[in-house]
Enzyme design. Structure first.
Site, PDB file in Angstrom:
ATOM      1  N   ASN A  42       0.805  -1.153   0.043  1.00  0.00           N
ATOM      2  CA  ASN A  42      -0.135   0.068  -0.087  1.00  0.00           C
ATOM      3  C   ASN A  42       1.253   1.661  -0.169  1.00  0.00           C
ATOM      4  O   ASN A  42       2.549   1.491   0.541  1.00  0.00           O
ATOM      5  CB  ASN A  42      -1.138  -0.072   1.443  1.00  0.00           C
ATOM      6  CG  ASN A  42      -0.770  -0.399   2.820  1.00  0.00           C
ATOM      7  OD1 ASN A  42       0.294  -0.897   3.292  1.00  0.00           O
ATOM      8  ND2 ASN A  42      -1.154  -0.064   3.379  1.00  0.00           N
ATOM      9  N   GLU A  44       0.363   5.375   0.874  1.00  0.00           N
ATOM     10  CA  GLU A  44      -1.093   6.409   1.608  1.00  0.00           C
ATOM     11  C   GLU A  44      -0.124   7.896   0.515  1.00  0.00           C
ATOM     12  O   GLU A  44       1.210   7.599  -0.066  1.00  0.00           O
ATOM     13  CB  GLU A  44      -0.936   6.460   2.830  1.00  0.00           C
ATOM     14  CG  GLU A  44      -1.546   4.422   3.233  1.00  0.00           C
ATOM     15  CD  GLU A  44      -1.539   4.942   4.244  1.00  0.00           C
ATOM     16  OE1 GLU A  44      -1.278   5.904   5.699  1.00  0.00           O
ATOM     17  OE2 GLU A  44      -2.428   3.814   4.982  1.00  0.00           O
ATOM     18  N   CYS A  53      -4.342   0.563  -2.254  1.00  0.00           N
ATOM     19  CA  CYS A  53      -3.991  -0.968  -1.562  1.00  0.00           C
ATOM     20  C   CYS A  53      -2.931  -1.505  -2.618  1.00  0.00           C
ATOM     21  O   CYS A  53      -2.994  -1.347  -3.348  1.00  0.00           O
ATOM     22  CB  CYS A  53      -5.322  -1.597  -1.427  1.00  0.00           C
ATOM     23  SG  CYS A  53      -6.689  -0.382  -1.053  1.00  0.00           S
ATOM     24  N   GLU A  55      -2.735  -4.604  -2.966  1.00  0.00           N
ATOM     25  CA  GLU A  55      -3.993  -5.545  -4.585  1.00  0.00           C
ATOM     26  C   GLU A  55      -4.001  -4.619  -5.208  1.00  0.00           C
ATOM     27  O   GLU A  55      -3.996  -5.630  -6.278  1.00  0.00           O
ATOM     28  CB  GLU A  55      -5.244  -6.155  -3.979  1.00  0.00           C
ATOM     29  CG  GLU A  55      -5.087  -6.336  -2.320  1.00  0.00           C
ATOM     30  CD  GLU A  55      -5.449  -5.351  -1.300  1.00  0.00           C
ATOM     31  OE1 GLU A  55      -4.876  -5.046  -1.122  1.00  0.00           O
ATOM     32  OE2 GLU A  55      -6.507  -6.399  -0.251  1.00  0.00           O
ATOM     33  N   CYS A  90     -10.567  -5.275   0.225  1.00  0.00           N
ATOM     34  CA  CYS A  90     -11.490  -3.699   0.542  1.00  0.00           C
ATOM     35  C   CYS A  90     -12.808  -3.787  -1.138  1.00  0.00           C
ATOM     36  O   CYS A  90     -12.345  -4.524  -1.457  1.00  0.00           O
ATOM     37  CB  CYS A  90     -10.717  -2.301   0.313  1.00  0.00           C
ATOM     38  SG  CYS A  90     -10.234  -2.032  -1.270  1.00  0.00           S
ATOM     39  N   CYS A  93     -10.841  -3.362  -4.415  1.00  0.00           N
ATOM     40  CA  CYS A  93      -9.460  -4.407  -4.943  1.00  0.00           C
ATOM     41  C   CYS A  93     -10.048  -5.207  -5.512  1.00  0.00           C
ATOM     42  O   CYS A  93      -9.876  -5.703  -6.010  1.00  0.00           O
ATOM     43  CB  CYS A  93      -8.810  -4.067  -3.922  1.00  0.00           C
ATOM     44  SG  CYS A  93      -7.827  -3.345  -3.531  1.00  0.00           S
TER      45      CYS A  93
END
Ligand code: THU
Length: 129
Positions: A42, A44, A53, A55, A90, A93
């Site tokens: 990830n 940010e 993210c 993924e 999430c 994703c």
């Protein structure tokens, strides 16, 4: 490549997580049908929604290298030094992964307690054109 190998690759990818805001580092490792593995962590951002993210970083990494067919993704994440591993993708994703392989396996948990799911169970009636 065993599920455990893929999970270990995700754990390694997590080491590069850039997560100064949540301190929740995530790593992902995506297995292609041809055996290649692409990883992501990830990333940010001070503008929170601009982050991404692990993924999706792994998937975009793979797709941009020409890969299109995937059989599994391993995901692992935990906050600060509270080492764990169980991390479900999430909703965004799930949808992004569904675009390429609705029947992909999703692997998470810890090396001692590996959990596997089918993406189509995690995203029933996913959207596709
Ligand atoms: N995150 C992921 O990278 N993957 C997930 O499956 C869940 C959440 C990231 C996004 C954000 O950087 C941090 O974890 C906390 O939500």
């Amino acid at each position: 490549m065993t599920d455990k190998d893929l999970l270990m690759a995700a754990r390694e990818a997590r080491q590069n997580a850039y997560a100064p805001y949540s301190d929740f580092g995530v790593g992902a490792a995506l297995l292609c049908d041809d055996g290649r593995v692409f990883t992501g962590c990830n990333v940010e951002n001070a503008c929170y929604p601009a982050g991404c993210c692990a993924e999706r970083v792994a998937l975009f990494n793979a797709v941009s290298a020409g890969a299109r067919n995937f059989s599994a993704i391993a995901v692992t994440g935990w906050q600060r030094d509270m080492e764990g591993g169980m991390c479900m993708p999430c909703g965004v994703c799930r949808q992004v992964l569904y675009e390429f392989a609705a029947d992909m396996r999703v692997i998470t948990g810890t090396p001692e307690d590996i959990r596997t799911f089918k993406l189509s169970d995690l995203l029933p009636y996913g959207f596709g054109l």
